[in-house]
Write a protein that holds these residues in place. Structure first.
Motif, mmCIF file in Angstrom:
data_model
loop_
_atom_site.group_PDB
_atom_site.id
_atom_site.type_symbol
_atom_site.label_atom_id
_atom_site.label_comp_id
_atom_site.label_asym_id
_atom_site.label_seq_id
_atom_site.Cartn_x
_atom_site.Cartn_y
_atom_site.Cartn_z
ATOM 1 N N UNK A 22 -30.083 -14.175 24.338
ATOM 2 C CA UNK A 22 -30.389 -15.519 24.848
ATOM 3 C C UNK A 22 -31.473 -16.168 23.988
ATOM 4 N N UNK A 23 -32.502 -15.400 23.662
ATOM 5 C CA UNK A 23 -33.567 -15.916 22.803
ATOM 6 C C UNK A 23 -33.017 -16.346 21.455
ATOM 7 N N UNK A 24 -32.196 -15.518 20.825
ATOM 8 C CA UNK A 24 -31.636 -15.844 19.513
ATOM 9 C C UNK A 24 -30.756 -17.101 19.585
ATOM 10 N N UNK A 25 -29.974 -17.217 20.646
ATOM 11 C CA UNK A 25 -29.104 -18.381 20.783
ATOM 12 C C UNK A 25 -29.929 -19.657 20.963
ATOM 13 N N UNK A 26 -31.002 -19.580 21.730
ATOM 14 C CA UNK A 26 -31.879 -20.736 21.917
ATOM 15 C C UNK A 26 -32.587 -21.103 20.619
ATOM 16 N N UNK A 27 -33.019 -20.086 19.861
ATOM 17 C CA UNK A 27 -33.646 -20.352 18.567
ATOM 18 C C UNK A 27 -32.654 -21.001 17.609
ATOM 19 N N UNK A 28 -31.428 -20.496 17.604
ATOM 20 C CA UNK A 28 -30.405 -21.067 16.726
ATOM 21 C C UNK A 28 -30.133 -22.525 17.093
ATOM 22 N N UNK A 29 -30.139 -22.818 18.379
ATOM 23 C CA UNK A 29 -29.907 -24.198 18.812
ATOM 24 C C UNK A 29 -31.042 -25.114 18.364
#
Length: 366
Positions: A22-29
């Motif tokens: 979830x953290x990685x996906x939010x960072x990517x966004x």
């Protein structure tokens, strides 16, 4: 002695593999939004390269995990051989649903602390005007376990810390650079790619094989605050000990110690400040936990101070050797330069730890 151990606090703040995703996906966004809104061609190209490397590293991080990450895991790994934009689309599409699945407020706070301190752009690039603020608000809304006041409170504390660091001539971009390497020090999470990264970092200390892996992981404490709760295998970066910081230097004063270690310490200290203020205040044994955090920060500060003393002594010895041998001793001059650079980084870590320790009260007012 307190009844609360550092390991207990670390366990309570540990992110699961799905929460890490979830953290990685939010960072990517966040990265994608800033890249898409960048109007300068040179900066846009640099940001695209950085974003592409981030996505690649994230997929590799997930792929090398031993954990079963539910259907979300399969969606990410299925893109391994697809085009960058296809990978990015899948990852950013998962941001909201993964964030909404974070039920524990403590985990949501840890993720938000990582996003607030996220400083990924290099090569002279920066966040576009208003993009970071907008994306943080969107992420906070997706993290439904947060309170409505959490983002503002953490953002204000972060800005206060940044002002204090600037007064000490410390630039957050340099301190946070450690989190922008690959996916970041957070790649060392619950076994995710821990061994190869540990070996690479241990290699900077002049070690090889199992010794390099062990020393490398000890130096970083297994990774960032989000990455498995200060580390893997019971070793923690700030709460339970740095290990490689003091140990490697004492054992071999002439061995190069990577400044990545001191940068990681400084970066994690800031994140720990944000999380401690938001999470520990609600704990039934909050005073004991806060005291344990402050004590651990002081222990890390003592280790950093010892390392500074060792560096100064080693630099002076090497300079004397250089003067006694030959002014043309290129290798010796290079060692002195490396150690002097490390000394600067370590002093910055010392200053950051001092600031955070002074700001965190040992007892929380009701």
């Amino acid at each position: 002695m307190t009844d609360v151990s550092a390991d207990q606090i670390a366990r309570e703040l540990r992110l699961s593999p799905e929460q890490m995703l979830a953290l990685r996906a939010l960072q990517a966004r966040m990265l994608r939004s800033d890249w898409e809104q960048e109007r300068k061609d040179d900066a846009r190209n640099k940001k695209q390269d950085r974003l592409q490397r981030f996505v690649t590293a994230t997929i590799e991080e997930v792929h090398t995990s031993d954990a079963a990450l539910s259907p979300f895991y399969e969606e990410v790994t299925a893109t391994a051989h697809k085009h960058f934009l296809d990978q990015l689309n899948v990852l950013t599409t998962l941001a909201s649903p993964l964030a909404e699945k974070v039920r524990a407020r403590s985990a949501a706070v840890v993720i938000l602390a990582e996003l607030i301190t996220f400083s990924p752009w290099t090569d002279g690039t920066t966040w576009g005007s208003g993009v970071r603020k907008t994306e943080l608000l969107t992420a906070a809304n997706d993290l439904t376990a947060l309170r409505s006041t959490d983002l503002d409170a953490m953002a204000q504390e972060f800005e206060s810390l940044m002002k204090a660091l600037r007064r000490k001539s410390i630039k957050w971009g340099r301190v946070a650079a450690v989190s922008a390497l690959g996916v970041g020090a957070g790649a060392l999470t619950a076994g995710w790619a821990a061994a190869p990264i540990g070996a690479a970092i241990g290699g900077t200390m002049g070690l090889t094989g199992a010794a390099a892996v062990s020393a490398g992981l000890a130096m970083l404490g297994g990774g960032s605050l989000a990455a498995g709760g200060f580390g893997v295998a019971g070793g923690t970066l700030l709460l339970t000990g740095v290990g490689g910081l003091a140990g490697a230097g004492v054992a071999a004063a002439g061995v190069r110690y990577s400044p990545l270690g001191s940068q990681a310490i400084a970066s994690e200290a800031v994140k720990l400040d944000l999380v401690a203020r938001m999470v520990l205040v609600d704990a039934p044994d909050r005073d004991e936990k806060m005291r344990r955090v402050v004590e651990s920060l002081q222990e890390r500060l003592n280790e950093v101070t010892d390392r500074i003393g060792l560096l100064v002594e080693t630099i002076n010895t090497l300079k004397q050797e250089k003067a006694a041998t030959s002014a043309e001793n290129t290798e010796l001059r290079a060692r002195v330069r490396d150690l002097e650079a490390e000394l600067i980084e370590t002093k910055q870590a010392q200053t950051t730890l001092e600031l955070v320790r002074e700001r965190l009260p040992e007892k929380i007012s009701a």
